[in-house]
Design a protein around this motif. Sequence first.
Motif, PDB file in Angstrom:
ATOM      1  N   ILE A  54       0.894  -0.997  -0.073  1.00  0.00           N
ATOM      2  CA  ILE A  54      -0.068  -0.111  -0.129  1.00  0.00           C
ATOM      3  C   ILE A  54       0.765   1.195   0.014  1.00  0.00           C
ATOM      4  O   ILE A  54       1.658   1.212   0.686  1.00  0.00           O
ATOM      5  CB  ILE A  54      -0.917   0.042   1.297  1.00  0.00           C
ATOM      6  CG1 ILE A  54      -1.801  -1.358   1.061  1.00  0.00           C
ATOM      7  CG2 ILE A  54      -1.849   1.258   1.304  1.00  0.00           C
ATOM      8  CD1 ILE A  54      -2.779  -1.315   2.452  1.00  0.00           C
ATOM      9  N   THR A  55       0.702   2.180  -0.935  1.00  0.00           N
ATOM     10  CA  THR A  55       1.536   3.184  -1.047  1.00  0.00           C
ATOM     11  C   THR A  55       0.643   4.461  -1.323  1.00  0.00           C
ATOM     12  O   THR A  55      -0.556   4.358  -1.494  1.00  0.00           O
ATOM     13  CB  THR A  55       2.518   3.142  -1.993  1.00  0.00           C
ATOM     14  OG1 THR A  55       3.822   4.153  -1.977  1.00  0.00           O
ATOM     15  CG2 THR A  55       2.071   3.255  -3.583  1.00  0.00           C
ATOM     16  N   GLY A  56       1.568   5.659  -1.273  1.00  0.00           N
ATOM     17  CA  GLY A  56       0.660   7.099  -1.680  1.00  0.00           C
ATOM     18  C   GLY A  56       1.344   7.519  -2.822  1.00  0.00           C
ATOM     19  O   GLY A  56       2.166   7.154  -3.522  1.00  0.00           O
ATOM     20  N   SER A  57       1.665   8.988  -2.721  1.00  0.00           N
ATOM     21  CA  SER A  57       2.305   9.664  -3.447  1.00  0.00           C
ATOM     22  C   SER A  57       3.713  10.042  -2.715  1.00  0.00           C
ATOM     23  O   SER A  57       3.882   9.851  -1.666  1.00  0.00           O
ATOM     24  CB  SER A  57       1.682  11.071  -4.018  1.00  0.00           C
ATOM     25  OG  SER A  57       1.728  11.798  -2.749  1.00  0.00           O
ATOM     26  N   VAL A 101       5.813   4.228   2.487  1.00  0.00           N
ATOM     27  CA  VAL A 101       5.511   5.662   2.983  1.00  0.00           C
ATOM     28  C   VAL A 101       6.560   6.566   2.619  1.00  0.00           C
ATOM     29  O   VAL A 101       7.702   6.786   2.934  1.00  0.00           O
ATOM     30  CB  VAL A 101       5.293   5.684   4.372  1.00  0.00           C
ATOM     31  CG1 VAL A 101       4.918   7.215   5.018  1.00  0.00           C
ATOM     32  CG2 VAL A 101       4.239   4.612   4.978  1.00  0.00           C
ATOM     33  N   ALA A 102       5.986   7.640   1.708  1.00  0.00           N
ATOM     34  CA  ALA A 102       6.778   8.687   1.389  1.00  0.00           C
ATOM     35  C   ALA A 102       6.053  10.137   1.947  1.00  0.00           C
ATOM     36  O   ALA A 102       4.607   9.846   2.072  1.00  0.00           O
ATOM     37  CB  ALA A 102       7.041   9.048  -0.061  1.00  0.00           C
ATOM     38  N   GLY A 103       6.434  11.085   2.229  1.00  0.00           N
ATOM     39  CA  GLY A 103       5.850  12.361   2.884  1.00  0.00           C
ATOM     40  C   GLY A 103       4.919  11.977   3.813  1.00  0.00           C
ATOM     41  O   GLY A 103       5.515  11.477   4.966  1.00  0.00           O
ATOM     42  N   ALA A 113      -1.002   2.927   7.729  1.00  0.00           N
ATOM     43  CA  ALA A 113       0.528   2.621   7.635  1.00  0.00           C
ATOM     44  C   ALA A 113       0.739   1.379   8.729  1.00  0.00           C
ATOM     45  O   ALA A 113       1.275   0.326   8.481  1.00  0.00           O
ATOM     46  CB  ALA A 113       1.499   3.316   7.593  1.00  0.00           C
ATOM     47  N   MET A 114       0.467   1.558   9.999  1.00  0.00           N
ATOM     48  CA  MET A 114       0.770   0.846  11.113  1.00  0.00           C
ATOM     49  C   MET A 114      -0.352  -0.497  11.085  1.00  0.00           C
ATOM     50  O   MET A 114       0.072  -1.426  11.571  1.00  0.00           O
ATOM     51  CB  MET A 114       0.381   1.480  12.354  1.00  0.00           C
ATOM     52  CG  MET A 114       1.430   2.517  12.750  1.00  0.00           C
ATOM     53  SD  MET A 114       1.312   3.236  14.430  1.00  0.00           S
ATOM     54  CE  MET A 114      -0.038   4.356  14.501  1.00  0.00           C
ATOM     55  N   MET A 115      -1.552  -0.536  10.157  1.00  0.00           N
ATOM     56  CA  MET A 115      -2.233  -1.456  10.203  1.00  0.00           C
ATOM     57  C   MET A 115      -1.452  -2.495   9.318  1.00  0.00           C
ATOM     58  O   MET A 115      -1.743  -3.719   9.443  1.00  0.00           O
ATOM     59  CB  MET A 115      -3.420  -1.434   9.151  1.00  0.00           C
ATOM     60  CG  MET A 115      -4.419  -0.611  10.482  1.00  0.00           C
ATOM     61  SD  MET A 115      -6.015  -0.295   9.438  1.00  0.00           S
ATOM     62  CE  MET A 115      -6.642   1.135  10.292  1.00  0.00           C
ATOM     63  N   CYS A 116      -0.391  -2.038   8.385  1.00  0.00           N
ATOM     64  CA  CYS A 116       0.326  -3.112   7.640  1.00  0.00           C
ATOM     65  C   CYS A 116       1.242  -3.780   8.346  1.00  0.00           C
ATOM     66  O   CYS A 116       1.408  -3.511   9.603  1.00  0.00           O
ATOM     67  CB  CYS A 116       1.128  -2.190   6.424  1.00  0.00           C
ATOM     68  SG  CYS A 116      -0.293  -1.444   5.331  1.00  0.00           S
ATOM     69  N   ASP A 117       2.014  -4.945   7.774  1.00  0.00           N
ATOM     70  CA  ASP A 117       2.721  -5.762   8.600  1.00  0.00           C
ATOM     71  C   ASP A 117       4.099  -4.964   9.014  1.00  0.00           C
ATOM     72  O   ASP A 117       4.621  -5.221  10.126  1.00  0.00           O
ATOM     73  CB  ASP A 117       2.977  -7.123   8.208  1.00  0.00           C
ATOM     74  CG  ASP A 117       1.898  -7.703   7.840  1.00  0.00           C
ATOM     75  OD1 ASP A 117       0.870  -7.831   8.789  1.00  0.00           O
ATOM     76  OD2 ASP A 117       1.311  -8.583   6.969  1.00  0.00           O
TER      77      ASP A 117
END
Length: 257
Positions: A54-57, A101-103, A113-117
Motif C-alpha cells: 500500500i503506497t501513496g504519492s 510511505v513517502a511524505g 501504515a501501522m495496520m500493515c505488517d
Amino acid sequence: MASKPLKTETRGRVAILTLNRPEALNALNSELMNEVCDAVAKYSADEKIGAIVITGSEKAFAAGADIKEMQDQTYMDVFMSDFFARWNEVAYARKPTVAAVAGYALGGGCELAMMCDFIIAADNAKFGQPEITLGVIPGMGGSQRLTRAVGKAKAMDLCLTGRMMDAEEAERSGLVSRVVPADELLETAIGAAEKIANFSLPAVMMAKESVNRSFEVPLDEGLRFERRLFHSLFATEDQKEGMTAFVEKRKAGFKHR
Ligand SMILES: CC(C)=CC(=O)SCCNC(=O)CCNC(=O)[C@H](O)C(C)(C)COP(=O)(O)OP(=O)(O)OC[C@H]1O[C@@H](n2cnc3c(N)ncnc32)[C@H](O)[C@@H]1OP(=O)(O)O
C-alpha cells in the motif's frame, strides 16, 4: 471524469494499491477506504497474490482521515455507523501487507501504515498523530498500535503534542523497518513484497499470524501457539521442498501448499 481514489495493479505475485487523491494529500474518506478494504479482501482471497503493497504519492502517503468529511458529523452519526470500524479490516488481512510511505503519514495515514505488517519509509517521510490539534484523539488505532510500536514515552509525546517525526526518528523508534531514498521507495517495497510472495504462502501466513499473536497473549501461550503452527507446517509440501532444496544445494520451488 474524476480519477479513481485508489489505483490497483499487480506485478507477478504482488498487488500494489496506490492511494490517489492528490488534491487532498490522499486524505482518507469513506469512498477511498472502502476501496482499500475491498481491494485488500480481493487480493487476500486471490491465490495468485502473495503480498500486498500500500503506497501513496511522493508528497503524501495520507495526510489523515478526511477532516472535511468528519467536520459536520455528530456523535450519533459516528457512533451509529461505528465510524472507522471497517477500516480496521486492513489489519486483519491474512496475506502480508507492506506500507511504502513517502511524505506525510499523519493521523489516519499513520494509522493505515501501522495496520500493515511493516513500514518501509522514504527519507522524506513524516509521521504523526495530530488529532489533538483538531480537538479529538486518534480513532483508527493510533494510541494503541503506535504505543506498541514505539513505547509509551514516544507515543505520548506524539499523541499529546501532535508533532511530526521524520523518517530517521521513526526508524530509530521502531516504527519503520527501513528508510530508503524517496526515489527507491516503491521498488524497495515491491522487492520486499516479491521476496515474501515467493516464499511458501502457508509459512508466510503463519509467520504473520504468530508475530501478531504475540501482541495479544502471554508469552507461554504465544510460544505454544508458535510451536503448534511450526508443527503444522510439516504437513505441507513446501516444508519438504524447502528443506530438500537446502540439502540438495538448489533453490526451493515453493508450490504454496
Ligand atoms: C480524527 C482522526 C481520528 C483521524 C485523522 O486522521 S484527523 C486528520 C489528521 N491530519 C491532519 O490533521 C493533517 C491535516 N493536513 C495538514 O496539516 C496539511 O495539509 C499538511 C501539513 C499535511 C500539508 O500542508 P500543505 O500546506 O503542504 O498542504 P495543504 O494546502 O494544507 O493541503 C493540500 C490540500 O489537501 C487538503 N488536506 C490535507 N489534509 C487533509 C485532511 N486530513 N483532510 C481533508 N483534506 C486535507 C487541504 O485541505 C488542501 O485542500 P484545499 O486547498 O482544497 O483545502
